[in-house]
Design a protein around this motif. Structure first.
Motif, PDB file in Angstrom:
ATOM      1  N   ARG A   1      13.746   5.207 -13.092  1.00 35.97           N
ATOM      2  CA  ARG A   1      12.860   5.949 -13.998  1.00 35.97           C
ATOM      3  C   ARG A   1      13.645   6.611 -15.136  1.00 35.97           C
ATOM      4  O   ARG A   1      13.094   6.859 -16.192  1.00 35.97           O
ATOM      5  CB  ARG A   1      12.074   7.010 -13.216  1.00 35.97           C
ATOM      6  CG  ARG A   1      10.998   6.398 -12.350  1.00 35.97           C
ATOM      7  CD  ARG A   1      10.144   7.480 -11.702  1.00 35.97           C
ATOM      8  NE  ARG A   1       9.025   6.906 -11.007  1.00 35.97           N
ATOM      9  CZ  ARG A   1       8.907   6.860  -9.684  1.00 35.97           C
ATOM     10  NH1 ARG A   1       9.855   7.355  -8.919  1.00 35.97           N
ATOM     11  NH2 ARG A   1       7.853   6.310  -9.133  1.00 35.97           N
ATOM     12  N   ALA A   2      14.924   6.861 -14.906  1.00 37.35           N
ATOM     13  CA  ALA A   2      15.764   7.470 -15.933  1.00 37.35           C
ATOM     14  C   ALA A   2      16.441   6.419 -16.805  1.00 37.35           C
ATOM     15  O   ALA A   2      17.167   6.758 -17.734  1.00 37.35           O
ATOM     16  CB  ALA A   2      16.825   8.350 -15.276  1.00 37.35           C
TER      17      ALA A   2
ATOM     18  N   ARG B   1       4.049   4.386  -6.822  1.00 38.18           N
ATOM     19  CA  ARG B   1       3.718   5.759  -6.424  1.00 38.18           C
ATOM     20  C   ARG B   1       4.816   6.705  -6.897  1.00 38.18           C
ATOM     21  O   ARG B   1       5.997   6.376  -6.828  1.00 38.18           O
ATOM     22  CB  ARG B   1       3.564   5.849  -4.908  1.00 38.18           C
ATOM     23  CG  ARG B   1       2.340   5.151  -4.389  1.00 38.18           C
ATOM     24  CD  ARG B   1       2.170   5.386  -2.886  1.00 38.18           C
ATOM     25  NE  ARG B   1       1.029   4.666  -2.395  1.00 38.18           N
ATOM     26  CZ  ARG B   1      -0.229   5.106  -2.456  1.00 38.18           C
ATOM     27  NH1 ARG B   1      -0.487   6.279  -2.983  1.00 38.18           N
ATOM     28  NH2 ARG B   1      -1.222   4.377  -1.994  1.00 38.18           N
ATOM     29  N   SER B   2       4.423   7.874  -7.363  1.00 41.80           N
ATOM     30  CA  SER B   2       5.385   8.830  -7.921  1.00 41.80           C
ATOM     31  C   SER B   2       6.410   9.299  -6.905  1.00 41.80           C
ATOM     32  O   SER B   2       7.527   9.658  -7.278  1.00 41.80           O
ATOM     33  CB  SER B   2       4.646  10.036  -8.515  1.00 41.80           C
ATOM     34  OG  SER B   2       3.916  10.702  -7.505  1.00 41.80           O
ATOM     35  N   GLU B   3       6.060   9.272  -5.620  1.00 45.18           N
ATOM     36  CA  GLU B   3       6.995   9.753  -4.608  1.00 45.18           C
ATOM     37  C   GLU B   3       7.981   8.684  -4.125  1.00 45.18           C
ATOM     38  O   GLU B   3       8.901   8.975  -3.375  1.00 45.18           O
ATOM     39  CB  GLU B   3       6.241  10.333  -3.402  1.00 45.18           C
ATOM     40  CG  GLU B   3       5.508   9.311  -2.562  1.00 45.18           C
ATOM     41  CD  GLU B   3       4.077   9.046  -3.009  1.00 45.18           C
ATOM     42  OE1 GLU B   3       3.340   8.416  -2.226  1.00 45.18           O
ATOM     43  OE2 GLU B   3       3.674   9.438  -4.117  1.00 45.18           O
ATOM     44  N   ILE B   4       7.805   7.450  -4.565  1.00 41.15           N
ATOM     45  CA  ILE B   4       8.706   6.367  -4.165  1.00 41.15           C
ATOM     46  C   ILE B   4       9.852   6.283  -5.183  1.00 41.15           C
ATOM     47  O   ILE B   4       9.624   6.257  -6.387  1.00 41.15           O
ATOM     48  CB  ILE B   4       7.959   5.021  -4.088  1.00 41.15           C
ATOM     49  CG1 ILE B   4       6.863   5.082  -3.020  1.00 41.15           C
ATOM     50  CG2 ILE B   4       8.932   3.876  -3.821  1.00 41.15           C
ATOM     51  CD1 ILE B   4       7.357   5.240  -1.594  1.00 41.15           C
ATOM     52  N   ASN B   5      11.061   6.243  -4.658  1.00 38.93           N
ATOM     53  CA  ASN B   5      12.251   6.176  -5.501  1.00 38.93           C
ATOM     54  C   ASN B   5      12.797   4.753  -5.515  1.00 38.93           C
ATOM     55  O   ASN B   5      13.021   4.158  -4.458  1.00 38.93           O
ATOM     56  CB  ASN B   5      13.321   7.131  -4.983  1.00 38.93           C
ATOM     57  CG  ASN B   5      12.832   8.557  -4.994  1.00 38.93           C
ATOM     58  OD1 ASN B   5      12.527   9.098  -6.037  1.00 38.93           O
ATOM     59  ND2 ASN B   5      12.739   9.163  -3.825  1.00 38.93           N
ATOM     60  N   VAL B   6      13.003   4.220  -6.709  1.00 42.46           N
ATOM     61  CA  VAL B   6      13.586   2.896  -6.884  1.00 42.46           C
ATOM     62  C   VAL B   6      14.939   3.096  -7.546  1.00 42.46           C
ATOM     63  O   VAL B   6      15.028   3.653  -8.645  1.00 42.46           O
ATOM     64  CB  VAL B   6      12.691   1.995  -7.767  1.00 42.46           C
ATOM     65  CG1 VAL B   6      13.330   0.625  -7.940  1.00 42.46           C
ATOM     66  CG2 VAL B   6      11.299   1.864  -7.168  1.00 42.46           C
TER      67      VAL B   6
ATOM     68  N   LEU C   1      19.805  -2.971  -5.321  1.00 44.16           N
ATOM     69  CA  LEU C   1      18.494  -2.328  -5.423  1.00 44.16           C
ATOM     70  C   LEU C   1      18.170  -1.619  -4.114  1.00 44.16           C
ATOM     71  O   LEU C   1      18.488  -2.123  -3.036  1.00 44.16           O
ATOM     72  CB  LEU C   1      17.426  -3.369  -5.723  1.00 44.16           C
ATOM     73  CG  LEU C   1      17.588  -4.136  -7.037  1.00 44.16           C
ATOM     74  CD1 LEU C   1      16.555  -5.248  -7.111  1.00 44.16           C
ATOM     75  CD2 LEU C   1      17.475  -3.204  -8.220  1.00 44.16           C
ATOM     76  N   ALA C   2      17.532  -0.464  -4.226  1.00 45.88           N
ATOM     77  CA  ALA C   2      17.150   0.295  -3.030  1.00 45.88           C
ATOM     78  C   ALA C   2      15.789   0.934  -3.257  1.00 45.88           C
ATOM     79  O   ALA C   2      15.430   1.299  -4.377  1.00 45.88           O
ATOM     80  CB  ALA C   2      18.187   1.356  -2.713  1.00 45.88           C
ATOM     81  N   LEU C   3      15.062   1.086  -2.165  1.00 49.08           N
ATOM     82  CA  LEU C   3      13.722   1.683  -2.189  1.00 49.08           C
ATOM     83  C   LEU C   3      13.697   2.795  -1.145  1.00 49.08           C
ATOM     84  O   LEU C   3      13.972   2.559   0.035  1.00 49.08           O
ATOM     85  CB  LEU C   3      12.711   0.594  -1.843  1.00 49.08           C
ATOM     86  CG  LEU C   3      11.274   0.713  -2.286  1.00 49.08           C
ATOM     87  CD1 LEU C   3      11.179   0.862  -3.796  1.00 49.08           C
ATOM     88  CD2 LEU C   3      10.474  -0.483  -1.828  1.00 49.08           C
ATOM     89  N   PHE C   4      13.414   4.019  -1.625  1.00 49.77           N
ATOM     90  CA  PHE C   4      13.398   5.214  -0.771  1.00 49.77           C
ATOM     91  C   PHE C   4      12.030   5.867  -0.786  1.00 49.77           C
ATOM     92  O   PHE C   4      11.442   6.051  -1.850  1.00 49.77           O
ATOM     93  CB  PHE C   4      14.370   6.265  -1.327  1.00 49.77           C
ATOM     94  CG  PHE C   4      15.810   6.005  -1.070  1.00 49.77           C
ATOM     95  CD1 PHE C   4      16.435   6.552   0.028  1.00 49.77           C
ATOM     96  CD2 PHE C   4      16.551   5.244  -1.943  1.00 49.77           C
ATOM     97  CE1 PHE C   4      17.769   6.339   0.254  1.00 49.77           C
ATOM     98  CE2 PHE C   4      17.888   5.031  -1.743  1.00 49.77           C
ATOM     99  CZ  PHE C   4      18.512   5.574  -0.629  1.00 49.77           C
TER     100      PHE C   4
ATOM    101  N   GLU D   1       0.823  -1.217   0.000  1.00 50.46           N
ATOM    102  CA  GLU D   1       0.000   0.000   0.000  1.00 50.46           C
ATOM    103  C   GLU D   1       0.855   1.265   0.000  1.00 50.46           C
ATOM    104  O   GLU D   1       0.477   2.274  -0.574  1.00 50.46           O
ATOM    105  CB  GLU D   1      -0.916  -0.008   1.219  1.00 50.46           C
ATOM    106  CG  GLU D   1      -1.863   1.166   1.258  1.00 50.46           C
ATOM    107  CD  GLU D   1      -2.799   1.072   2.453  1.00 50.46           C
ATOM    108  OE1 GLU D   1      -2.709   1.963   3.318  1.00 50.46           O
ATOM    109  OE2 GLU D   1      -3.583   0.115   2.511  1.00 50.46           O
ATOM    110  N   ARG D   2       2.032   1.204   0.616  1.00 50.87           N
ATOM    111  CA  ARG D   2       2.918   2.372   0.693  1.00 50.87           C
ATOM    112  C   ARG D   2       3.658   2.601  -0.620  1.00 50.87           C
ATOM    113  O   ARG D   2       3.976   3.719  -0.977  1.00 50.87           O
ATOM    114  CB  ARG D   2       3.915   2.168   1.847  1.00 50.87           C
ATOM    115  CG  ARG D   2       4.917   3.280   2.022  1.00 50.87           C
ATOM    116  CD  ARG D   2       4.243   4.536   2.541  1.00 50.87           C
ATOM    117  NE  ARG D   2       5.220   5.543   2.871  1.00 50.87           N
ATOM    118  CZ  ARG D   2       5.550   6.542   2.072  1.00 50.87           C
ATOM    119  NH1 ARG D   2       4.983   6.668   0.898  1.00 50.87           N
ATOM    120  NH2 ARG D   2       6.453   7.421   2.445  1.00 50.87           N
ATOM    121  N   VAL D   3       3.940   1.518  -1.344  1.00 47.46           N
ATOM    122  CA  VAL D   3       4.768   1.585  -2.553  1.00 47.46           C
ATOM    123  C   VAL D   3       3.932   1.720  -3.829  1.00 47.46           C
ATOM    124  O   VAL D   3       4.322   2.430  -4.756  1.00 47.46           O
ATOM    125  CB  VAL D   3       5.687   0.338  -2.627  1.00 47.46           C
ATOM    126  CG1 VAL D   3       6.419   0.269  -3.944  1.00 47.46           C
ATOM    127  CG2 VAL D   3       6.663   0.343  -1.459  1.00 47.46           C
TER     128      VAL D   3
END
Length: 91
Positions: free
Chosen positions: A67-68, A54-59, A82-85, A44-46
């Protein structure tokens, strides 16, 4: 493959590092799905209500925002990190 989780994402997952069953030839999205299947409290958070990231989650893959570089379809290679912020704020 191992995910590094930060801030409230680590709290929801119960750990800062989570290993998942994903490897070379699979995608970042595959590794993310494996993470969310193993740690459903993160879903739900991701992901939003449509199941999209979600646009505010950084992978990050090897320190770079996916995304780049092909998004969640980016193919994994041996040794990837891999990291999730969540959103970062500060002053």
């Amino acid at each position: 493959m191992e995910w590094k989780l930060f801030a409230d994402l680590a709290e929801r997952a119960g750990d800062r590092r989570v290993s998942v069953d994903a490897g070379p030839g699979e995608t970042v999205g595959d590794a993310l799905e494996a993470l969310l299947a193993d740690r459903p409290a993160l879903r739900e958070r991701v992901l939003d209500e449509d199941g999209d990231l979600r646009s505010e989650i950084n992978v990050l893959r090897n320190g770079g925002d996916v995304r780049a570089d092909g998004g969640l379809e980016t193919e994994l290679e041996d040794g990837d990190e891999l990291a999730l912020f969540p959103p970062v704020s500060g002053g």
